[in-house]
Design a protein around this motif. Structure first.
Motif, PDB file in Angstrom:
ATOM      1  N   ARG A 133      34.467  27.737  52.563  1.00  0.00           N
ATOM      2  CA  ARG A 133      33.807  28.885  53.286  1.00  0.00           C
ATOM      3  C   ARG A 133      35.186  29.708  53.763  1.00  0.00           C
ATOM      4  O   ARG A 133      35.007  30.935  53.925  1.00  0.00           O
ATOM      5  CB  ARG A 133      33.211  28.655  54.545  1.00  0.00           C
TER       6      ARG A 133
ATOM      7  N   GLU B   2      27.522  36.083  55.763  1.00  0.00           N
ATOM      8  CA  GLU B   2      28.767  35.736  55.171  1.00  0.00           C
ATOM      9  C   GLU B   2      29.017  36.442  54.027  1.00  0.00           C
ATOM     10  O   GLU B   2      30.200  36.775  53.526  1.00  0.00           O
ATOM     11  CB  GLU B   2      28.933  34.408  54.684  1.00  0.00           C
ATOM     12  N   ASP B   3      28.015  37.181  53.161  1.00  0.00           N
ATOM     13  CA  ASP B   3      28.143  37.655  52.267  1.00  0.00           C
ATOM     14  C   ASP B   3      28.469  39.435  52.480  1.00  0.00           C
ATOM     15  O   ASP B   3      28.571  40.399  51.643  1.00  0.00           O
ATOM     16  CB  ASP B   3      26.900  37.829  51.259  1.00  0.00           C
ATOM     17  N   THR B   4      28.418  39.735  53.654  1.00  0.00           N
ATOM     18  CA  THR B   4      29.161  41.370  54.309  1.00  0.00           C
ATOM     19  C   THR B   4      30.427  40.926  55.023  1.00  0.00           C
ATOM     20  O   THR B   4      31.019  39.912  55.041  1.00  0.00           O
ATOM     21  CB  THR B   4      28.051  41.370  55.079  1.00  0.00           C
TER      22      THR B   4
ATOM     23  N   SER C 170      26.544  30.671  57.042  1.00  0.00           N
ATOM     24  CA  SER C 170      26.358  31.591  56.050  1.00  0.00           C
ATOM     25  C   SER C 170      25.490  32.873  56.485  1.00  0.00           C
ATOM     26  O   SER C 170      25.330  33.736  55.643  1.00  0.00           O
ATOM     27  CB  SER C 170      25.405  30.908  54.989  1.00  0.00           C
TER      28      SER C 170
ATOM     29  N   ASP D 106      25.270  29.150  41.377  1.00  0.00           N
ATOM     30  CA  ASP D 106      26.720  29.815  41.451  1.00  0.00           C
ATOM     31  C   ASP D 106      27.233  29.831  40.071  1.00  0.00           C
ATOM     32  O   ASP D 106      27.238  28.604  39.362  1.00  0.00           O
ATOM     33  CB  ASP D 106      27.675  28.871  42.192  1.00  0.00           C
TER      34      ASP D 106
ATOM     35  N   LYS E  56      36.197  31.801  50.879  1.00  0.00           N
ATOM     36  CA  LYS E  56      35.224  32.671  50.455  1.00  0.00           C
ATOM     37  C   LYS E  56      35.248  34.037  51.443  1.00  0.00           C
ATOM     38  O   LYS E  56      35.185  35.071  51.057  1.00  0.00           O
ATOM     39  CB  LYS E  56      33.906  32.226  50.516  1.00  0.00           C
ATOM     40  N   ARG E  57      35.529  33.626  52.758  1.00  0.00           N
ATOM     41  CA  ARG E  57      35.481  34.603  53.562  1.00  0.00           C
ATOM     42  C   ARG E  57      36.612  35.553  53.613  1.00  0.00           C
ATOM     43  O   ARG E  57      36.926  36.702  53.613  1.00  0.00           O
ATOM     44  CB  ARG E  57      35.303  34.366  55.115  1.00  0.00           C
TER      45      ARG E  57
ATOM     46  N   ARG F 248      37.919  35.157  47.934  1.00  0.00           N
ATOM     47  CA  ARG F 248      37.499  34.605  46.640  1.00  0.00           C
ATOM     48  C   ARG F 248      37.877  33.351  46.622  1.00  0.00           C
ATOM     49  O   ARG F 248      39.119  32.886  47.056  1.00  0.00           O
ATOM     50  CB  ARG F 248      38.201  35.244  45.477  1.00  0.00           C
TER      51      ARG F 248
ATOM     52  N   LYS G 205      18.806  31.971  44.560  1.00  0.00           N
ATOM     53  CA  LYS G 205      19.922  32.815  44.920  1.00  0.00           C
ATOM     54  C   LYS G 205      20.770  31.921  45.792  1.00  0.00           C
ATOM     55  O   LYS G 205      22.048  31.862  45.699  1.00  0.00           O
ATOM     56  CB  LYS G 205      19.638  33.948  45.687  1.00  0.00           C
TER      57      LYS G 205
END
Length: 513
Positions: free
Chosen positions: A64, A34-36, A31, A357, A67-68, A71, A353
Motif C-alpha cells: 500500500r 486510495e485511488d485518489t 483503501s 489486478d 501504491k500510494r 506505482r 473491480k
C-alpha cells in the motif's frame, strides 16, 4: 505555485488496528480514497501476535505504501508469483524504504497485562506523530480473538472447568482499556455472532461488553454504540441489530458478524446516523467461476498420477450416471478462466473491480490440496448431487459404499449431517472460518469434475481479498489467516460509512467550493 483559492486536502485520519490478523479491517479502511490523491485514513499502528499474520500484514502494508507513492514495482509481482525470493524482493531498491516504513508500524505483540506498557508507548508514539493537534479525530478498529465466544469453541469445551477462566473471554478488556486510555473519536469492534448467546459465570457476555463500551470511564468518557444495518437510535437497538449478514451487502459469503460502531459522546453532535445499503447477492460463481480448473492431488502422493486421477473420475462418472439415469454428466469442467457473467448488477461489478489486478499474470495461491481416494469420490458425488438439487446435499445422499464408517452414522440422530458441504454455484458460500485450515470437507468445490476442496485463492475470493493479496506462511497458515479475517470489501463498506458518519464527504465537498 498552487492556486490561491485551492484548499489543501485534510490530512488522513490515523487508524490503530488491534488483533489485526492478516489485515481484513486494515485493508478496507486503508483503501478509502486510495485511488485518489486524498486517502481518508492512514494506518499508523497494527498489533498482532501470530507471526505469519504479521508477515502478511507487513507485506501488504509495504504494497500500500508503494501504491500510494505512485506505482507498485514489478518486484512485488515477481515475489508473489514465485519468480524471485523474499530476500531479493526486500532488497530491491524500489522496496527498501517502503518495507522499513511498514515494519515501523506493524507490531508482533500479544496484547495483555504483561505488554500494556509497551503497547501504550507504541500507540502514544504513533498518534503523536500522526495527529496535528491534541484531541484530533482518530479511529480504533479490531476484534478480540473469538474462539471463546464462538458456538463451536464452546461445544468443544462443554466439560472444561477452565473454560470460564479462558483469557480469550476477556481480551476485549484490552480493547476497552485502550479506548479509555487514548479516547478514539470512533471505534469499530468486530466479533462472532455467537457472542450474543455467550455467558460467563451466568452473565451474558454481549450485554456486559456493550455496557462497558458505552461507559469506559463513566465519569469522563462515554460512547454511543450504533448499528450499521438498523437505522434506530442507540437506545432502541436490540442485540441482533448489531449483526451484519454479509451476503446482503455484496459479499459472496453467508458470514454473520457483530459490528459495533462507537462514537465518542462529544463527537456525536457532528455526526450522521448511517447504515449499509443492501444489494443483490454476489454468488460463488461470481467469485470463483473464472478461476482456472484444478484437480485434486491424490493422497498419499505416491499414488498420484494423471492416470490414477482419470480412473477416479471415470469411476465417479459411471456411478453418478447410474444414479441419475443418464450419461450426460461430468463432461467438462465448469471453470476455465472465462469471465464471469453474473446477475448481481452493480454489486458484482464492484466486487470484480475490487479483487482484480491486471498485473497478476498467474493465479496466486491456487493449488489444490491432496485428498484421499475415498474423499475425492465423495466430493465428486456430492458436487453432482448439489447441481441436481440446487443446494448442498447431506452425507446421507452418498452411495452406501462411500458413507463414512462412523459409529453413530446409522443413528436416528446423527451429529454433523452436513460434515461434507458443497458450495453451490448460484448462491453465496457458507461461512469461511479458520477450520478450513484443518480439512476441506465443509468447502467442496461446486464443479463436480474437479472433485476437490477449495484452494486458498478461492477461499480468499469468497472472503473478498484482492487477487494481489499475498498470505505468508505454509498453506495451512494461509488458510487459517483467510478464515480468521474480516472480509476486506465489507471493511471498505464499513469504513465508507464511518466517512459518512463523520460528515467527511460533506467537508471535502465544501473544501472544493
Amino acid at each position: 505555485m498552487k492556486d490561491a483559492n485551492h484548499t489543501q486536502s485534510p490530512a488522513p485520519i490515523p487508524v490503530i488496528d488491534l488483533f489485526a490478523g492478516p489485515g481484513g479491517l486494515n485493508e478496507g479502511f486503508s483503501s478509502v480514497g486510495e485511488d485518489t490523491d486524498n486517502p481518508v485514513f492512514q494506518m499508523v499502528g497494527s498489533f498482532e501476535m501470530e507471526r505469519n499474520a504479521v508477515a502478511t500484514l507487513t507485506l501488504r502494508s509495504t504494497f500500500r505504501i508503494l501504491k500510494r507513492a505512485g506505482r507498485v514495482p514489478q518486484a512485488y509481482y515477481d515475489y508473489v508469483s514465485g519468480k524471485i525470493s523474499k530476500d531479493d524482493f526486500e532488497q530491491d531498491r524500489a522496496v527498501v524504504d517502503a518495507l522499513a516504513s511498514a515494519k515501523a508500524h506493524v507490531h508482533q505483540i500479544e496484547l495483555g497485562a504483561k505488554t500494556r506498557d509497551e503497547v501504550d508507548k507504541k500507540i502514544a508514539s504513533a498518534l503523536s506523530g500522526a495527529l496535528k493537534e491534541e484531541g484530533s479525530d482518530w479511529v480504533l478498529i479490531g476484534g478480540p480473538p473469538c474462539q471463546a465466544y464462538s458456538l463451536a469453541g464452546r461445544s468443544r469445551r462443554t466439560n472444561d472447568e477452565k473454560f470460564a477462566l479462558d483469557p480469550k473471554h476477556f481480551l476485549y478488556e484490552e480493547y476497552l482499556r485502550i479506548i479509555k486510555q487514548f479516547r478514539p473519536a470512533v471505534f469499530v469492534m468486530e466479533n462472532v455472532k455467537g457472542l450474543l448467546s455467550s455467558t460467563n459465570t451466568g452473565v451474558g457476555m454481549f450485554n456486559q461488553i456493550l455496557r462497558d463500551l458505552r461507559h469506559p470511564d463513566p465519569l469522563h468518557l462515554k460512547y454511543e454504540i450504533r448499528s450499521l444495518v438498523v437505522d434506530e437510535v442507540a437506545e432502541d437497538l436490540l442485540p441482533r441489530d448489531f449483526v451484519i449478514p454479509a451476503e446482503k451487502y455484496g459479499i459472496p459469503q453467508k458470514r454473520h458478524r457483530i459490528i459495533l460502531l462507537g462514537i465518542r459522546s462529544d463527537v456525536v453532535e457532528r455526526t450522521d446516523r448511517v447504515v449499509l445499503t443492501e444489494t443483490k447477492p454476489v454468488t460463488v460463481r461470481d467469485a470463483i467461476g473464472d478461476l482456472p480448473s484444478r484437480r485434486s492431488r491424490i493422497s498419499p502422493l505416491a499414488h498420484d498420477s494423471d492416470e490414477a486421477w482419470d480412473q477416479l473420475r471415470s469411476d465417479v462418472r459411471s456411478q453418478v450416471s447410474t444414479s441419475r439415469g443418464t450419461d450426460n454428466v461430468m463432461a467438462e469442467p465448469e471453470t476455465d478462466g472465462d469471465a464471469v457473467d453474473g446477475d448481481g448488477g452493480e454489486a458484482v461489478v464492484r466486487y470484480r473491480k475490487w479483487i482484480e489486478d491486471p498485473r497478476i499474470r498467474s493465479t496466486v495461491h491456487h493449488e489444490s490440496r491432496s485428498h484421499m481416494t475415498s474423499d475425492i469420490k465423495r466430493y465428486g458425488h456430492l458436487a453432482a448431487k448439489a447441481i441436481e438439487l440446487g443446494k448442498t446435499p447431506k452425507f446421507t445422499d452418498l452411495p452406501d459404499d462411500l458413507v463414512p464408517n462412523h459409529e453413530n452414522i446409522k443413528n436416528d440422530v446423527t451429529p454433523f449431517m452436513d460434515r461434507f458441504r458443497v458450495q453451490v454455484w448460484d448462491a453465496p458460500s457458507s461461512t469461511v472460518v479458520s477450520h478450513i485450515s484443518k480439512d476441506g470437507h465443509y468447502y467442496i468445490h461446486p464443479d463436480e469434475t474437479q472433485m476437490r476442496s477449495l484452494t486458498v485463492r478461492e477461499a480468499a475470493r469468497l472472503q473478498t481479498f484482492p487477487d494481489n493479496y499475498f498470505f505468508e506462511g505454509s498453506r495451512t497458515a494461509q488458510f487459517h489467516q483467510v478464515g480468521n479475517a474480516v472480509p476486506p470489501l465489507l471493511a471498505l463498506l464499513i469504513a465508507e460509512k464511518v466517512v459518512e458518519t463523520l460528515r467527511l464527504t460533506k467537508n471535502n465537498d465544501d473544501s472544493k467550493d
